[in-house]
Write a protein that holds these residues in place. Structure first.
Motif, PDB file in Angstrom:
ATOM      1  N   GLU A  34       0.836  -1.208   0.000  1.00 61.25           N
ATOM      2  CA  GLU A  34       0.000   0.000   0.000  1.00 61.25           C
ATOM      3  C   GLU A  34       0.865   1.250   0.000  1.00 61.25           C
ATOM      4  O   GLU A  34       1.938   1.279   0.599  1.00 61.25           O
ATOM      5  N   VAL A  35       0.381   2.272  -0.659  1.00 61.78           N
ATOM      6  CA  VAL A  35       1.063   3.561  -0.708  1.00 61.78           C
ATOM      7  C   VAL A  35       0.088   4.599  -0.163  1.00 61.78           C
ATOM      8  O   VAL A  35      -1.031   4.725  -0.657  1.00 61.78           O
ATOM      9  N   ARG A  57       1.619  10.156  -5.030  1.00 58.05           N
ATOM     10  CA  ARG A  57       1.205   8.830  -4.581  1.00 58.05           C
ATOM     11  C   ARG A  57       1.019   7.882  -5.766  1.00 58.05           C
ATOM     12  O   ARG A  57       1.472   6.742  -5.738  1.00 58.05           O
ATOM     13  N   LEU A  61       3.198   4.501  -6.405  1.00 60.11           N
ATOM     14  CA  LEU A  61       2.499   3.219  -6.572  1.00 60.11           C
ATOM     15  C   LEU A  61       2.911   2.549  -7.882  1.00 60.11           C
ATOM     16  O   LEU A  61       3.183   1.357  -7.921  1.00 60.11           O
TER      17      LEU A  61
END
Length: 78
Positions: A34-35, A57, A61
């Motif tokens: 997860e980011v 983000r 990712l």
């Protein structure tokens, strides 16, 4: 434009992002697969939306999924 810099010398795994390549900074963390946006930049706060944070983000990712977590990257768009 956003400058991404990999976080070094810290327990955090992720990137600092600099909107418009300024001294202003926000932080994107990688937790497993997860980011997340850990800290929004002042520029995002002034806009009232996480515009630069979301772009940063998304790029982190993409780098994570490609297995190419580079030390530094410059993003530019028109």
């Amino acid at each position: 434009m956003i400058k991404l810099e990999k976080i070094k010398n810290s327990k955090s795994n992720g990137y600092f992002y600099h909107p418009e390549n300024t001294a202003d900074v926000g932080m994107i963390e990688i937790k497993g697969d997860e980011v997340i946006i850990a800290i929004e930049s002042n520029r995002d706060k002034e806009l009232g939306v996480p515009y630069y944070a979301n772009k940063a983000r998304a790029e982190v990712l993409r780098l994570l999924k490609a297995g190419q977590l580079v030390d530094e990257k410059l993003l530019a768009w028109y």
